[in-house]
Design a protein around this motif. Structure first.
Motif, PDB file in Angstrom:
ATOM      1  N   LEU A 135       1.584   6.908  -6.757  1.00 42.37           N
ATOM      2  CA  LEU A 135       0.562   7.726  -7.175  1.00 42.37           C
ATOM      3  C   LEU A 135       1.639   9.161  -6.630  1.00 42.37           C
ATOM      4  O   LEU A 135       0.499   9.689  -7.890  1.00 42.37           O
ATOM      5  CB  LEU A 135      -0.541   7.702  -6.786  1.00 42.37           C
ATOM      6  N   LEU A 136       1.846   9.460  -5.679  1.00 45.13           N
ATOM      7  CA  LEU A 136       2.003  10.913  -5.670  1.00 45.13           C
ATOM      8  C   LEU A 136       3.294  11.093  -6.838  1.00 45.13           C
ATOM      9  O   LEU A 136       3.286  12.396  -6.941  1.00 45.13           O
ATOM     10  CB  LEU A 136       2.554  10.831  -4.212  1.00 45.13           C
ATOM     11  N   ARG A 174       0.682  -1.152   0.156  1.00 50.18           N
ATOM     12  CA  ARG A 174       0.169   0.032   0.573  1.00 50.18           C
ATOM     13  C   ARG A 174       0.788   1.339  -0.323  1.00 50.18           C
ATOM     14  O   ARG A 174       0.467   2.200  -0.890  1.00 50.18           O
ATOM     15  CB  ARG A 174      -0.844   0.110   1.322  1.00 50.18           C
ATOM     16  N   GLN A 175       1.564   1.502   0.847  1.00 56.97           N
ATOM     17  CA  GLN A 175       3.591   2.478   0.475  1.00 56.97           C
ATOM     18  C   GLN A 175       3.152   1.910   0.024  1.00 56.97           C
ATOM     19  O   GLN A 175       3.792   3.762  -1.515  1.00 56.97           O
ATOM     20  CB  GLN A 175       4.121   2.086   2.235  1.00 56.97           C
ATOM     21  N   ARG A 203       1.871  12.204 -10.133  1.00 55.45           N
ATOM     22  CA  ARG A 203       1.120  13.513  -9.497  1.00 55.45           C
ATOM     23  C   ARG A 203       1.703  14.375  -9.967  1.00 55.45           C
ATOM     24  O   ARG A 203       1.053  15.378 -10.401  1.00 55.45           O
ATOM     25  CB  ARG A 203      -0.012  13.094  -8.950  1.00 55.45           C
ATOM     26  N   ASP A 263       0.705   4.003  -2.882  1.00 54.53           N
ATOM     27  CA  ASP A 263       0.940   5.520  -2.724  1.00 54.53           C
ATOM     28  C   ASP A 263       2.079   6.462  -3.075  1.00 54.53           C
ATOM     29  O   ASP A 263       1.567   7.934  -4.160  1.00 54.53           O
ATOM     30  CB  ASP A 263       0.545   5.597  -1.449  1.00 54.53           C
TER      31      ASP A 263
END
Length: 251
Positions: free
Chosen positions: A185-186, A178-179, A189, A182
């Motif tokens: 995704l960051l 999960r980390q 972005r 994330d």
């Protein structure tokens, strides 16, 4: 297996002393290897004589017999120690014969297998695989006196269908996954930020049509409001009694 065979064949065992592991280095790895509980160490070697007489390892070159030397060191994880037979004091020529090699990985001591053991193990694995393939092939073979030999694979297919299929449980994602997602995704972005439409000066914004539900006509709304108080105020009328019947008089 007998104790003598276990002592002779040291390829299947290992040895470690956890107290030495954090402080191992090329200077003390031979002292670590010469511990009394180490089954790979020979007490009759020249290293034990040098250790008892408090001499340096350079005196091994002037002795004859079995000795241990540090062959290779890759700090802090790998050390290779060789057991060799010194036939004569060193005078510039090859006077030693290698007997065995031992490697230490993260403090654990193993004996390196010789070429004959490696080839024998690989041949045994290959023969076992071939024998298993022949046994499985013979299980499909059928013999009939009139037809001769034939192959029948339907029984195996029916057995596989009859076996209950075990459903694999879906394991939830771990915290690391999960980390990691994330972080990806960051990163995406930051590389590809979202763009918002901004109208240019003097340009009218594009109207957005919003669908509304049709409102009921006003007449139906008034009729519904008039019916509601009428139904609330009107009470059920009491049942009316019929008038008394007139009886004829007798003369």
């Amino acid at each position: 297996m007998a104790a003598g065979d276990m002592r002779d064949n040291l390829l299947g065992i290992s040895w470690v002393d956890s107290g030495w592991v954090p402080i191992l280095n090329p200077g003390n790895v031979l002292d670590y290897f010469s511990e009394r509980s180490n089954p790979f160490y020979d007490r009759t070697c020249n290293n034990e004589v040098v250790k008892m007489q408090r001499l340096t390892l350079e005196h091994l070159n002037q002795m004859v017999g079995v000795e241990y030397i540090l062959l290779h060191a890759q700090e802090p994880i790998l050390y290779i120690i060789r057991k060799q037979q010194r036939q004569a004091p060193s005078q510039g020529g090859p006077v030693t014969v290698p007997l065995a090699d031992y490697y230490i990985i993260a403090g654990v001591v193993y004996q390196a297998p010789d070429l004959g053991s490696v080839i024998g193990s690989r041949v045994l694995s290959a023969v076992h695989g071939i024998q298993s393939a022949f046994d499985e092939a013979m299980s499909y073979c059928r013999y009939h006196p009139s037809k001769g030999y034939s192959w029948n694979f339907k029984d195996q297919e029916e057995r596989e269908k009859a076996k209950p299929k075990s459903k694999k449980k879906e394991e939830p994602s771990s915290l690391f996954q999960r980390q990691r997602v994330d972080m990806l995704l960051l990163d995406l972005r930051s590389k590809f930020p979202p763009t918002f439409y901004q109208p240019k000066p003097g340009e009218k914004p594009i109207p957005v049509e919003v669908k509304k539900e049709p409102e009921p006509p006003a007449e139906t709304v008034k009729q519904e409001t008039e019916r509601e108080p009428a139904t609330k105020t009107s009470a059920p009328a009491p049942p009316s009694k019929p008038p008394p019947e007139k009886r004829a008089r007798l003369q």
